[in-house]
Scaffold this active site. Sequence first.
Site, mmCIF file in Angstrom:
data_model
loop_
_atom_site.group_PDB
_atom_site.id
_atom_site.type_symbol
_atom_site.label_atom_id
_atom_site.label_comp_id
_atom_site.label_asym_id
_atom_site.label_seq_id
_atom_site.Cartn_x
_atom_site.Cartn_y
_atom_site.Cartn_z
ATOM 1 N N ASN A 45 -1.609 7.015 -2.499
ATOM 2 C CA ASN A 45 -2.844 6.768 -1.748
ATOM 3 C C ASN A 45 -3.642 5.626 -2.369
ATOM 4 O O ASN A 45 -4.858 5.722 -2.567
ATOM 5 C CB ASN A 45 -3.706 8.039 -1.680
ATOM 6 C CG ASN A 45 -4.828 7.912 -0.661
ATOM 7 O OD1 ASN A 45 -4.678 7.219 0.334
ATOM 8 N ND2 ASN A 45 -5.944 8.577 -0.919
ATOM 9 N N ASN A 46 -2.943 4.558 -2.669
ATOM 10 C CA ASN A 46 -3.596 3.429 -3.327
ATOM 11 C C ASN A 46 -2.778 2.170 -3.082
ATOM 12 O O ASN A 46 -1.578 2.241 -2.780
ATOM 13 C CB ASN A 46 -3.697 3.694 -4.833
ATOM 14 C CG ASN A 46 -4.737 2.812 -5.503
ATOM 15 O OD1 ASN A 46 -5.429 2.029 -4.851
ATOM 16 N ND2 ASN A 46 -4.850 2.925 -6.811
ATOM 17 N N HIS A 102 0.867 -1.180 0.000
ATOM 18 C CA HIS A 102 0.000 0.000 0.000
ATOM 19 C C HIS A 102 0.903 1.229 0.000
ATOM 20 O O HIS A 102 1.684 1.425 0.923
ATOM 21 C CB HIS A 102 -0.928 0.013 1.216
ATOM 22 C CG HIS A 102 -1.918 1.137 1.177
ATOM 23 N ND1 HIS A 102 -3.187 0.997 0.641
ATOM 24 C CD2 HIS A 102 -1.819 2.431 1.585
ATOM 25 C CE1 HIS A 102 -3.826 2.148 0.728
ATOM 26 N NE2 HIS A 102 -3.016 3.036 1.296
ATOM 27 N N CYS A 103 0.776 2.043 -1.034
ATOM 28 C CA CYS A 103 1.696 3.164 -1.215
ATOM 29 C C CYS A 103 1.045 4.473 -0.765
ATOM 30 O O CYS A 103 0.050 4.907 -1.362
ATOM 31 C CB CYS A 103 2.110 3.266 -2.687
ATOM 32 S SG CYS A 103 3.288 4.604 -3.006
ATOM 33 N N PRO A 104 1.589 5.127 0.256
ATOM 34 C CA PRO A 104 1.008 6.405 0.701
ATOM 35 C C PRO A 104 1.233 7.537 -0.297
ATOM 36 O O PRO A 104 0.494 8.519 -0.301
ATOM 37 C CB PRO A 104 1.739 6.678 2.020
ATOM 38 C CG PRO A 104 3.036 5.928 1.901
ATOM 39 C CD PRO A 104 2.730 4.710 1.093
#
Length: 314
Positions: free
Chosen positions: A109-110, A104-106
């Site tokens: 945001n996905n 999950h990549c901040p």
Amino acid sequence: VVCLVAYHIFFMLFVWSYWKTIFTLPMNPSKEFHLSYLDKESLEREPRGESQQEVLRRAAKDLPIYTRTMSGAIRYCDRCRLVKPDRCHHCSVCDKCILKMDHHCPWVNNCVGFSNYKFFLLFLAYSLLYCLFIAATDLQYFIKFWTNDLPDTQAKFHIMFLFFAAAMFSVSLSSLFGYHCWLVSKNKSTLEVFRAPIFRHRTDKNGFSLGFSKNLRQVFGDEKKYWLLPVFSSLGDGCSFPTCLVNQDPEQASTPGGLNSTSKNENHLFPAKPLRDSQSHLLTDTPSWSETSAKAEKGKVGMSNPALTMENET
């Protein structure tokens, strides 16, 4: 003029890939992996343990899954109420199961998974090229700044900031992009690096690796004209993946102790469960594939391609 054209090409590709990474919804497991109403009722009635595993084995007997939990049990998500496909994980941030989840990549945001992993790679590549291009074209003015050859205006501080920002982002992006290139070459996800997939007969950190060329094609597709464009061209549907393992137990309903029950000298020609057509052709030139095993699997019902059914998980 050449620099201006090159700048806008890099910029447009960067923005395009970034947009696709952010707004492409992660894919969820298809309906075949969700438990039926009767199976859910049976699972709730049974006490935890072997009786629940028997229900799950019965529900998963026709599904193309080869991986297990550390105890040898069927991988099941209590929150989504489904049997997890291979390489699928539940994302605690999105509270959904994501096909071939990487992380999950901040920054976007996905969740990065099967549906947008190619876009994420291109985003890293084009953002790196963009930063390198800015740093390279700004370098001559940065040198003039330190030699006092620039006019004494506030603009020279903008030049210094621009060069430092582009150079620092280039360093961080190059390491991250290099790491994901290595992951693609080995056909691994970030999660699989930290915890190797466990198959029915043993743990194998390279169980999904088919060789560099096929690993690359699995992410970027067969048509090279689409490789550098942020358009979806990955092979398969994210629910089933070919493996390099050829000695798997043909029976899905195996006990947890069956993890080590298969001898390495056995030579089953192909995993027991059918792969999607778009994935199985990756194995056509592999010695472990034979026409006899293909015919044996032909009668089994494949699963619909959920290419547009999207969601998230860790």
